[in-house]
Design an enzyme around this catalytic site. Structure first.
Site, PDB file in Angstrom:
ATOM      1  N   ASP A  91       0.859  -1.175   0.000  1.00 51.82           N
ATOM      2  CA  ASP A  91       0.000   0.000   0.000  1.00 51.82           C
ATOM      3  C   ASP A  91       0.901   1.232   0.000  1.00 51.82           C
ATOM      4  OD1 ASP A  91      -2.184   1.592   0.063  1.00 51.82           O
ATOM      5  OD2 ASP A  91      -2.912   0.964   2.024  1.00 51.82           O
ATOM      6  N   SER A  92       0.402   2.325  -0.531  1.00 51.26           N
ATOM      7  CA  SER A  92       1.273   3.475  -0.819  1.00 51.26           C
ATOM      8  C   SER A  92       1.555   4.383   0.367  1.00 51.26           C
ATOM      9  CB  SER A  92       0.634   4.315  -1.915  1.00 51.26           C
ATOM     10  OG  SER A  92      -0.553   4.918  -1.420  1.00 51.26           O
ATOM     11  N   PHE A  95      -3.525   5.774   2.632  1.00 52.14           N
ATOM     12  CA  PHE A  95      -4.563   5.600   3.649  1.00 52.14           C
ATOM     13  C   PHE A  95      -4.188   6.317   4.943  1.00 52.14           C
ATOM     14  CE2 PHE A  95      -6.633   3.219   7.138  1.00 52.14           C
ATOM     15  CZ  PHE A  95      -7.950   3.442   6.776  1.00 52.14           C
ATOM     16  N   ASP A 275      -8.410  -7.114   0.163  1.00 49.59           N
ATOM     17  CA  ASP A 275      -7.600  -7.211   1.381  1.00 49.59           C
ATOM     18  C   ASP A 275      -8.407  -6.646   2.534  1.00 49.59           C
ATOM     19  OD1 ASP A 275      -6.170  -4.495   2.668  1.00 49.59           O
ATOM     20  OD2 ASP A 275      -7.017  -4.215   0.672  1.00 49.59           O
ATOM     21  N   CYS A 313     -13.600 -28.121   7.960  1.00 52.46           N
ATOM     22  CA  CYS A 313     -12.547 -27.160   7.627  1.00 52.46           C
ATOM     23  C   CYS A 313     -11.193 -27.872   7.628  1.00 52.46           C
ATOM     24  CB  CYS A 313     -12.540 -26.010   8.634  1.00 52.46           C
ATOM     25  SG  CYS A 313     -11.180 -24.831   8.392  1.00 52.46           S
ATOM     26  N   CYS A 315      -8.188 -26.349   7.899  1.00 51.80           N
ATOM     27  CA  CYS A 315      -7.095 -25.552   8.456  1.00 51.80           C
ATOM     28  C   CYS A 315      -6.390 -26.303   9.589  1.00 51.80           C
ATOM     29  CB  CYS A 315      -7.603 -24.198   8.947  1.00 51.80           C
ATOM     30  SG  CYS A 315      -8.345 -24.191  10.602  1.00 51.80           S
ATOM     31  N   CYS A 318      -8.457 -26.374  12.943  1.00 52.04           N
ATOM     32  CA  CYS A 318      -9.628 -27.267  12.979  1.00 52.04           C
ATOM     33  C   CYS A 318      -9.231 -28.738  12.913  1.00 52.04           C
ATOM     34  CB  CYS A 318     -10.586 -26.920  11.847  1.00 52.04           C
ATOM     35  SG  CYS A 318     -11.501 -25.381  12.126  1.00 52.04           S
ATOM     36  N   HIS A 344      -7.089 -19.888  11.564  1.00 56.82           N
ATOM     37  CA  HIS A 344      -8.373 -20.362  11.034  1.00 56.82           C
ATOM     38  C   HIS A 344      -9.031 -19.319  10.158  1.00 56.82           C
ATOM     39  CE1 HIS A 344     -12.398 -21.984  10.618  1.00 56.82           C
ATOM     40  NE2 HIS A 344     -12.829 -20.769  10.970  1.00 56.82           N
TER      41      HIS A 344
END
Length: 382
Positions: A91-92, A95, A275, A313, A315, A318, A344
């Site tokens: 990101d520049s 923000f 994002d 799931c 992951c 899990c 998760h």
């Protein structure tokens, strides 16, 4: 090297692949946010690969302040510094123009900041942002812009987007210069422009028309998810999307968004990149995402629940731990609890975009969208 191929479409939804110097990015894609070159929650880059992270996102402003982009350049760039060989988007710093409001002054040249760390005065303009991002050697650099709060007066927004356009022209020229230097770490660095305009459709459309003519590597919709209603966000996406390049397709990035439902709705409206800090931030407070809706693991009803967070799931959390144990860790404020919860939620977001890609490949995205557009925003039924 830097080519975006549009594989197919289902309505406005798009299935594509962006070829980069650090590997292909299959889209739609969710980028995992590591603002300071690390995921908040203690998930390493090795573990990010295990949970199918395709792109990592870091922040120019924060890395410029600490440890410093010159140091990262000396260490061989951000990829080597954090041991990550897949794409990185930076990101520049734009923000921060919004989020550090009381600490900044905007001029035509750029922005004067006061560091949130020690109060030191800092100047960042388009050229400085490009130079920092070139030092970081990310795969994709974002143009320097002003993220305008919602609501904002029309005349202010009009002047701001005109200035953001002029800044973008300077960003493009500076990146071309930097990429041509013999000692640039990543001479294939890509530049995405950012559409602004608050909630004014005419300004959004005008600005998108202007920046589309610059023939950049990709285009983002910025300045949303900063206070407006969800339906307002969807309205702006629908207003901007027809003005994005169609004859020469480019990736489309909705910045800072959002919930699983937001992602699904935005894909349905033609967006490719996403994002958000939400999966990691929510996880640290026990708020977890499942294919049956959201759960707050701190609720007493999970104290003796032997099931995983989300049955089915894949992951690591899990596959190995119960809701009961994870709840205990979070209540006891053990760092392991935060790490397992963040793992998760990031898996869920990465899996969501993988399933969206699968649905687009199979030609059944519309039925997938209709099935999950409401479920994912609801509370888990148990």
């Amino acid at each position: 090297m830097n080519d975006f191929i549009l594989k197919n479409k289902d309505g406005r939804a798009r299935r594509g692949v962006l070829h980069t110097v650090h590997g292909d990015i299959e889209t739609p894609v969710f980028m995992n946010v590591g603002t300071c070159a690390a995921i908040k929650g203690g998930v390493s880059t090795v573990e990010l690969k295990e949970i199918n992270c395709r792109v990592e996102l870091s922040n120019t402003y924060h890395l410029h302040l600490r440890p410093g982009d010159a140091l990262i350049r000396d260490m061989g760039g951000l990829h080597k510094f954090m041991n990550w060989d897949r794409p990185i988007l930076t990101d520049s710093g734009g923000f921060q123009v919004f989020s550090l409001g009381p600490l900044r002054k905007i001029t035509e040249e750029g922005v004067h900041f006061a560091s949130h760390i020690d109060g030191k005065r800092i100047f960042m303009g388009p050229e400085e942002s490009m130079q920092i991002q070139s030092n970081l050697a990310s795969t994709i650099a974002m143009a320097f812009d002003e993220c305008i709060e919602n609501p904002a007066p029309y005349d202010y927004v009009k002047a701001s987007v005109e200035r953001t356009y002029r800044w973008l022209v300077r960003c493009k020229a500076e990146m071309a210069r930097l990429n041509a230097l013999p000692d640039t770490i990543n001479p294939h660095q890509m530049l995405f422009g950012i559409n602004q305009g608050s909630t004014y459709e005419d300004l959004r459309a005008w600005h998108m028309d202007q920046i589309a003519e610059l023939d950049l590597d990709g285009y983002a919709i910025g300045g949303l998810a900063v206070g407006e209603e969800t339906e307002e966000m969807y309205r702006i996406i629908e207003a901007v999307e027809p003005h994005m390049p169609e004859n020469k397709p480019r990736p489309r990035y909705l910045m800072g968004v959002g919930t699983p439902c937001n992602i699904l709705e935005a894909v349905h409206r033609g967006v490719d990149f996403f994002d958000c800090v939400m999966p990691s931030r929510n996880a640290r407070h026990g708020n977890l995402f499942t294919w049956h809706g959201k759960i707050n693991l701190l609720n007493e009803k999970y104290a003796r629940d032997p099931r995983p967070i989300d049955e089915g799931c894949g992951c690591p959390t899990c596959r190995n731990y119960s809701r009961s144990y994870l709840r205990h860790l979070l209540k006891a404020k053990e760092s392991l609890g935060m790490r397992l919860a963040v793992t998760h939620n990031l898996w869920f977001y990465n899996d969501l975009t993988q399933k969206i890609r699968d649905a687009l490949d199979a030609g059944n995205f519309e039925s997938f969208y209709q099935k999950y557009r409401l479920i994912l925003g609801e509370r888990h039924p148990d």
